[in-house]
Design a protein around this motif. Structure first.
Motif, mmCIF file in Angstrom:
data_model
loop_
_atom_site.group_PDB
_atom_site.id
_atom_site.type_symbol
_atom_site.label_atom_id
_atom_site.label_comp_id
_atom_site.label_asym_id
_atom_site.label_seq_id
_atom_site.Cartn_x
_atom_site.Cartn_y
_atom_site.Cartn_z
ATOM 1 N N PRO A 346 0.813 -1.222 0.000
ATOM 2 C CA PRO A 346 0.000 0.000 0.000
ATOM 3 C C PRO A 346 0.847 1.274 0.000
ATOM 4 C CG PRO A 346 -0.855 -1.579 1.605
ATOM 5 C CD PRO A 346 0.460 -2.125 1.108
ATOM 6 N N ALA A 347 2.049 1.231 0.566
ATOM 7 C CA ALA A 347 2.873 2.439 0.647
ATOM 8 C C ALA A 347 3.280 2.945 -0.734
ATOM 9 C CB ALA A 347 4.126 2.169 1.487
ATOM 10 N N THR A 348 3.310 2.067 -1.739
ATOM 11 C CA THR A 348 3.615 2.514 -3.100
ATOM 12 C C THR A 348 2.390 2.400 -4.012
ATOM 13 O OG1 THR A 348 4.335 0.309 -3.832
ATOM 14 C CG2 THR A 348 6.016 1.755 -2.882
ATOM 15 N N ASN A 349 1.242 2.082 -3.430
ATOM 16 C CA ASN A 349 0.016 1.863 -4.215
ATOM 17 C C ASN A 349 0.253 0.791 -5.284
ATOM 18 O OD1 ASN A 349 -2.770 2.599 -4.640
ATOM 19 N ND2 ASN A 349 -2.147 3.507 -6.583
ATOM 20 N N PRO B 376 -6.589 0.233 3.062
ATOM 21 C CA PRO B 376 -5.222 0.765 3.058
ATOM 22 C C PRO B 376 -5.123 1.975 2.137
ATOM 23 C CG PRO B 376 -5.356 -1.202 1.695
ATOM 24 C CD PRO B 376 -6.689 -1.058 2.365
ATOM 25 N N GLN B 378 -2.261 4.862 0.338
ATOM 26 C CA GLN B 378 -0.915 5.416 0.157
ATOM 27 C C GLN B 378 -0.947 6.845 0.666
ATOM 28 O OE1 GLN B 378 0.468 6.038 -3.921
ATOM 29 N NE2 GLN B 378 2.566 5.617 -3.284
#
Lengths: 534, 534
Positions: A346-349, B376, B378
């Motif tokens: 999720p942090a980079t989609n 979630p 980003q």
């Protein structure tokens, strides 16, 4: 054990009366080998059996409840019938056409409902879509609970466990039922009536825009086609559906419901936190467990030569010329070159897509594709050396991608019941087959870590999970642009305000519930008049 | 610019004809300061203006389409009316009661729909629920696009931008409309008719169990109450709903639809990948952007003295006595002691809960609570020093928790339009207020990174996001256990198979679409007969 105070009630919920014994039976001879005594405390120790201490029942059947009386009927009425057609294309297959979609539906012992040859507007999208496997490992490490890990497809069979669906209970509206024929363990045919129901549903607004200059609004509703099958695997139920819409999306939905697989607990521990479960009834523990589903997607996006990749959104570094204000970001594409297991991020989609690199969108020349929208999942918690982990050969990664090989259909391997691992998708992925120019198969894993609530007993409200396949630069514009706008003349809704014109201010005239709506007909168009009495 | 070939069409989609100029106007004097020329290539360079090169239109209005003709009507009919009631409790507030729920509904200029005083079965749950803020920063770092970052609540106002909802277009069934009164910039009252619609919907199966010993199935359907409001903020639409069900769940749903905010591109770059957007029409770029929503939850779970914590599922180490097979895991609870920002963690199944530590569930003595199921997200990609990041003081974390302070209602601060940061929830959280025994406020952020597809033009199929608040050990059992089972006598569905009995095998008799269903009445019960003609 059922409620001893109510011995004639065959549907008494026996999950409220778990006994502290577990018989071990030889499945070939049906001989009783031994009876294990279950640990009922906070640790692994086993106490000598003692007389049962009486607790009350916890029934789910309606005659044991004081039922609500204020939920008024809601009917789905399709005065011109359904918008889909069903044709036979073989002895056991059905060809369904609906809103530019066409696909074939099969039904087998292990996977239950399977879709083949999915097209939209005659363009090929998916060769085969199926639930490939499930695994439900439990958290309790104590003997004999450490063995609890069900494979509901490989061990039990999603087809043979399918419910006979009932008109007006399992879905609403105008419903077509598909029946199947399976075989029993002696090879005799078994009729499986009404194992799949097919119906349409409204799903709210699909798109809307109001031009603020002219104040003109255009609204299009989201109509969906649902193919639903329901399994009962002992205690649990799974409501499994493929859902199509008018915008080219396909959703696979799993609802987990039914009853917790409970275990006995010392009555005096009812009010003590437990390391491996939640107390849901006096002396009854609902153990923590994970549910893993594996959806097998055999794509043919504009043909069979497909590539899997993922996109990520990456911030640009500050740069006095190109990014002087630090706000820029761009999209990075990473094609998967070899078979393997992959994770979401999720942090980079991170978004996985299946594209056809040789077919380009006429508008912008991007390769045509479908993206996969997948809920996040906690991977299997049993350690790598454990049999739970080795047998559930898919429960560790959100995505596996393999190169197509005949017969590789089941993520946990063919024989999950006797499996010690090494025969499923994890092993196939480890071949590191080259994917470029090949025919990939995408295995999507999703699930929940079920930490039971008191509210999940004596029967649990469904936990719902959805995987979506959505077109990305596949069509030349919004594929639902040609859906007729939502209009009262067609939808025949009823306004509850005041005189029911629904167009003015709300009248603040007090309670509206229970309004007699018979006065509405004057307002209804001819199309609505046929149920104007409603 | 609208389609020059069709000058009389006031609803021509001007987003297909973006011009390469951006006027800069003094908002106080309305004086034109200058006209910026937009970069239309792949980098920051600006070309001299040149004559417009003709491209075709891309219209969304229905008269510009060849509309589908095969989508048959689907009506939601409630023959006994709706199950909810609406009462006035003040000049502008409404008290709604439905299926053991009661709550008050307000409507204001900035937040639009706000819920107050939410109870289930007379037990207090939420003091105030509101969308607190939104931010939509764009990826393009080039002048003047680097400024694009809309705050649809603080800059525009979710209330003042609310649509006048139309009967039968924006929802189906029996609908009550709530109207509002706001004020204009001179303080004069502005009537806002039909800004919230209230209706029920069916949402499939809520719970089911089949006792495989007796073969008796009990099915309960999920009925929902929906309060929906729709905003138009220039190009974009947001369909925003609170959804209640019969199992004690509350969902906040956001659907993003409407039209991409487009920008011009050199026509010869139409078939070239672009670093900051997707080409959606010849010479038209749909820029990458992020959508952030901030939902403010002011809880009163069994009272105001609440604690926020998160649960995580943690594998146990191998241990010859307690975990000899490596399958064990347990749940770890982490209470939040101080205000701050927090993240999700799918790898540990991190689940945020709001509990009342002094009120215990009678069944198992767990503190009563509600958990938050959050998609979630980003976080914002604009860097920490950028104005996008500093102004969107909530777009970096999925959860903020603060201690309640009067007036702290808007996650981006009171004046987002002039904000340079430092006045919103990030700053309040940094006070590191002690939460124990206090009255916490939970700010849930969710959103999407919108990488446009060709399919998102000329109007986009909705992207849907849902945040769920779900009871955890709050009730003594499944709160929907008393919902009457789903029965054909009440639901009045129609079987499409063969003679329509829907109970036997499917007849494989060829096409069923377009079946005349008039012959069905014989099978309908008295309750269904009123619309037997359907």
């Amino acid at each position: 054990m059922r409620d001893p105070q109510n011995p004639s009630e065959a549907d008494s919920c026996h999950y409220a009366f778990p006994l502290p014994i577990s018989p071990v039976v030889d499945p070939n001879t049906l001989e009783l080998i031994r009876i294990d005594i279950l640990p009922t405390g906070l640790d692994e120790k086993v106490k000598p059996l003692a007389p049962w201490q009486a607790v009350g029942p916890n029934e789910y059947i309606p005659e044991a409840q004081v039922l609500r009386t204020d939920l008024k009927p809601l009917h789905v009425v399709q005065p011109q019938g359904a918008s889909f057609t069903v044709e036979n294309f073989s002895e056991l297959g059905r060809l369904i056409r609906w809103q530019k979609w066409d696909f074939k539906v099969g039904f087998n012992q292990r996977e239950g409902m399977v879709l083949y040859d999915v097209h939209y507007d005659n363009q090929p999208l998916f060769y085969r879509l199926s639930l490939s496997d499930m695994s439900i490992p439990y958290a309790d490490p104590r003997h004999p609970f450490h063995r609890k890990a069900a494979f509901d497809l490989g061990d039990a069979g999603a087809g043979i466990m399918a419910n006979n669906l009932q008109l007006g209970c399992d879905c609403l509206g105008s419903i077509y039922y598909i029946s199947g024929v399976l075989s029993d363990s002696n090879g005799n045919p078994v009729s499986m009536p009404n194992v799949i129901c097919v119906h349409e549903q409204d799903a709210g607004i699909l798109w809307k825009h109001t031009n603020y200059r002219t104040n003109r609004a255009v609204v299009v509703r989201n109509r969906e086609l649902v193919l639903q099958t329901i399994l009962t695997v002992s205690n649990y139920e799974y409501v499994l559906s493929f859902i199509f819409n008018t915008a080219g999306d396909v959703v696979y939905e799993a609802r987990a419901t039914g009853i917790l697989s409970t275990q006995p607990l010392d009555l005096e521990l009812t009010h003590t936190p437990h390391p491996f479960g939640t107390v849901v009834h006096p002396g009854v523990l609902g153990g923590f467990h994970q549910h893993f589903f594996s959806l097998r997607i055999d794509p043919m996006i504009a043909g069979h030569s497909n590539t899997v990749l993922y996109d990520e959104a990456i911030p640009l570094p500050r740069d006095p010329v190109l990014n002087p204000h630090g706000v820029g970001y761009t999209i990075r594409h990473t094609p998967l070159t070899h078979s393997g297991g992959y994770d979401l991020n999720p942090a980079t989609n991170r978004t996985f897509k299946i594209i056809n690199p040789s077919v380009h969108n006429p508008v912008n020349s991007s390769p045509v594709g479908y993206k996969l929208l997948i809920p996040p999942m906690q991977g299997i918690l049993a350690d790598k050396e454990s049999f739970h982990n080795r047998r559930a050969e898919f429960a560790d990664r959100s995505i596996y991608v393999t190169r197509y090989v005949d017969g590789e259909l089941y993520a946990g391997g063919v024989y999950t019941n006797q499996s010690r691992g090494g025969q499923g998708v994890r092993g196939w992925a480890e071949r590191r087959d080259i994917l470029a120019g090949g025919d990939p198969v995408v295995w999507v894993q999703f699930g929940i870590n079920h930490v039971p609530r008191v509210e999940d007993f004596p029967v649990m409200p469904a936990e719902t999970l959805r995987v979506m396949m959505r077109p990305v630069n596949f069509f030349e514009r919004n594929p639902a642009i040609d859906v007729p706008p939502s209009r009262q003349e067609v939808n025949c809704s009823v306004g509850l305000n005041g005189k029911g014109n629904g167009k003015g201010e709300d009248d603040m005239a007090g309670r509206v519930g229970g309004l007699v709506l018979g006065g509405e007909e004057g307002r209804l168009s001819a199309a609505c008049a046929s149920h104007g009495g409603a």
